[in-house]
Motif scaffolding. Structure first.
Motif, PDB file in Angstrom:
ATOM      1  N   ASN A  47      76.623  25.259  39.645  1.00  0.00           N
ATOM      2  CA  ASN A  47      77.754  25.554  40.530  1.00  0.00           C
ATOM      3  C   ASN A  47      77.513  26.714  41.490  1.00  0.00           C
ATOM      4  O   ASN A  47      78.454  27.202  42.112  1.00  0.00           O
ATOM      5  N   GLU A  48      76.271  27.177  41.636  1.00  0.00           N
ATOM      6  CA  GLU A  48      76.018  28.315  42.514  1.00  0.00           C
ATOM      7  C   GLU A  48      76.399  28.013  43.959  1.00  0.00           C
ATOM      8  O   GLU A  48      76.940  28.868  44.664  1.00  0.00           O
ATOM      9  N   ALA A  49      76.120  26.798  44.412  1.00  0.00           N
ATOM     10  CA  ALA A  49      76.462  26.441  45.800  1.00  0.00           C
ATOM     11  C   ALA A  49      77.966  26.525  46.024  1.00  0.00           C
ATOM     12  O   ALA A  49      78.432  27.024  47.052  1.00  0.00           O
ATOM     13  N   LEU A  50      78.722  26.051  45.052  1.00  0.00           N
ATOM     14  CA  LEU A  50      80.179  26.090  45.162  1.00  0.00           C
ATOM     15  C   LEU A  50      80.687  27.531  45.131  1.00  0.00           C
ATOM     16  O   LEU A  50      81.599  27.898  45.873  1.00  0.00           O
ATOM     17  N   ARG A  51      80.109  28.373  44.281  1.00  0.00           N
ATOM     18  CA  ARG A  51      80.495  29.782  44.232  1.00  0.00           C
ATOM     19  C   ARG A  51      80.259  30.456  45.587  1.00  0.00           C
ATOM     20  O   ARG A  51      81.121  31.162  46.112  1.00  0.00           O
ATOM     21  N   ILE A  52      79.058  30.263  46.136  1.00  0.00           N
ATOM     22  CA  ILE A  52      78.687  30.910  47.393  1.00  0.00           C
ATOM     23  C   ILE A  52      79.602  30.467  48.524  1.00  0.00           C
ATOM     24  O   ILE A  52      80.110  31.283  49.303  1.00  0.00           O
ATOM     25  N   GLU A  53      79.839  29.164  48.624  1.00  0.00           N
ATOM     26  CA  GLU A  53      80.685  28.647  49.709  1.00  0.00           C
ATOM     27  C   GLU A  53      82.127  29.125  49.554  1.00  0.00           C
ATOM     28  O   GLU A  53      82.788  29.480  50.537  1.00  0.00           O
ATOM     29  N   THR A  54      82.631  29.166  48.317  1.00  0.00           N
ATOM     30  CA  THR A  54      83.997  29.642  48.076  1.00  0.00           C
ATOM     31  C   THR A  54      84.143  31.106  48.490  1.00  0.00           C
ATOM     32  O   THR A  54      85.121  31.485  49.143  1.00  0.00           O
ATOM     33  N   LEU A  55      83.178  31.929  48.126  1.00  0.00           N
ATOM     34  CA  LEU A  55      83.228  33.344  48.512  1.00  0.00           C
ATOM     35  C   LEU A  55      83.182  33.513  50.024  1.00  0.00           C
ATOM     36  O   LEU A  55      83.923  34.318  50.595  1.00  0.00           O
ATOM     37  N   SER A  60      86.370  35.154  54.758  1.00  0.00           N
ATOM     38  CA  SER A  60      86.657  34.963  56.188  1.00  0.00           C
ATOM     39  C   SER A  60      88.116  34.626  56.468  1.00  0.00           C
ATOM     40  O   SER A  60      88.585  34.745  57.603  1.00  0.00           O
ATOM     41  N   LEU A  61      88.867  34.230  55.440  1.00  0.00           N
ATOM     42  CA  LEU A  61      90.239  33.761  55.663  1.00  0.00           C
ATOM     43  C   LEU A  61      91.271  34.886  55.744  1.00  0.00           C
ATOM     44  O   LEU A  61      92.358  34.683  56.290  1.00  0.00           O
TER      45      LEU A  61
END
Length: 327
Positions: A47-55, A60-61
């Motif tokens: 799940n590292e890709a999902l963690r990175i993209e979520t952060l 930015s939001l």
């Protein structure tokens, strides 16, 4: 393979990777804004890709998302594997979003996905509010466990207050939330025993009495309650089932399942168990791991593995080392 074909393959791979990243981003943004899409879990990279993209998205939001969307996104991002840095950042974003007058956050995934060391000082300050008597009506059923296992200051006296007034507080919860039976005295005693404010011997006797009073015994609930006390004596009671023949259980399949439940408790909470060696195992749902076996190259369902666990328990039952840093 000629040069043109190699370049084509590399470009297609790059485009595919970008497309997957953009699609993941769209799904996360949709859920953050209340969408019901299913965020994909990547088993290969933990799940590292999902963690990175979520952060990246959350940074930015600038809070431009719904709270009802934030929690499932972070739950999904941290559901698989464990990363002390990114998981801590994601956890504390949850607490930054909480106002003091809100109902307590979804403790189920907070309890399962994070370690005590992941919380920063700001999160602890917010949790300190929830440990006060005036916040009890904002609690959910698992809040006493959550606050006591994190050892939030003041939670012990609030638990005593709750126990002394449990009928009136349950009635208030019913009138506000239409939930008839919110708190149980034994569950509160489990928390007090965990905090060292009540004898574990007394609480274990209460759990045993309630467990044995039922015709259909719920072994998983029984082991989970004992695990929550988190004392060597409580784990010795679980270990007794690990090494017992369980002759009172007629079904061979059920006997095996009960022993697997007992094994899961040791895998999760006893630090010196042979396979308690990775952070992944600190936060994963170990009952699921044992139940379905064959995870990370081990088959916990085999007779050989169970024999090893029984030998280990017999040798170590008087010298169990518990992981008190793990929530």
């Amino acid at each position: 393979m000629d040069k043109l074909m190699l370049i084509s393959i590399l470009l297609l791979s790059s485009f595919s990777s970008i497309a997957q990243e953009n699609n993941l981003r769209k799904v996360i943004l949709s859920v953050l804004n209340g969408g019901k899409e299913n965020i994909p879990v990547n088993w290969e990279d933990n799940n590292e890709a999902l963690r990175i993209e979520t952060l990246k998205i959350l940074e930015s939001l600038n809070d431009e998302y719904t709270l009802s969307g934030l929690h499932p996104v972070i739950k999904r991002a941290t559901d698989l594997g464990y990363n002390s840095h990114s998981d801590s950042l994601l956890l504390n974003i949850v607490f930054e979003s909480i106002s003091k007058d809100s109902i307590f956050v979804d403790g189920d995934y907070l309890r399962n996905n994070f370690k005590k060391s992941d919380y920063n000082k700001g999160s602890y300050r917010k949790l300190a509010y929830y440990s006060q008597k005036q916040s009890i009506l904002n609690w959910k059923s698992y809040t006493p466990y959550y606050l006591s296992f994190l050892e939030i200051e003041g939670i012990d006296s609030t638990l005593v207050f709750l126990k002394e007034n449990i009928d009136a507080i349950n009635q208030l919860h019913f009138s506000i939330y239409n939930i008839a039976y919110r708190y149980d005295t034994i569950d509160i005693n489990v928390c007090l025993a965990r905090l060292g404010k009540m004898s574990d011997t007394i609480v274990i006797a209460q759990i045993n009495k309630q467990f044995n009073s039922h015709y259909r015994k719920d072994y998983r609930d029984y082991f989970e309650r004992l695990s929550r006390i988190r004392t060597p004596l409580a784990f010795q009671k679980i270990g007794d089932y690990l090494i017992s023949d369980l002759d009172e259980i007629k079904s061979e399949g059920h006997r095996k399942q009960v022993k697997q439940m007992a094994l899961a408790a040791f895998l999760a909470y006893v630090k010196n168990f042979p396979d308690r060696s990775t952070k992944w195992q600190d936060t994963f749902n170990l009952w699921t791991m044992v139940q379905y076996s064959q995870v990370h190259g081990k088959d916990y369902s085999t007779d050989e593995y169970m024999d090893m666990a029984k030998r280990w328990y017999t040798e170590n039952k008087d010298n169990l080392v518990l992981d008190f840093d793990k929530y």
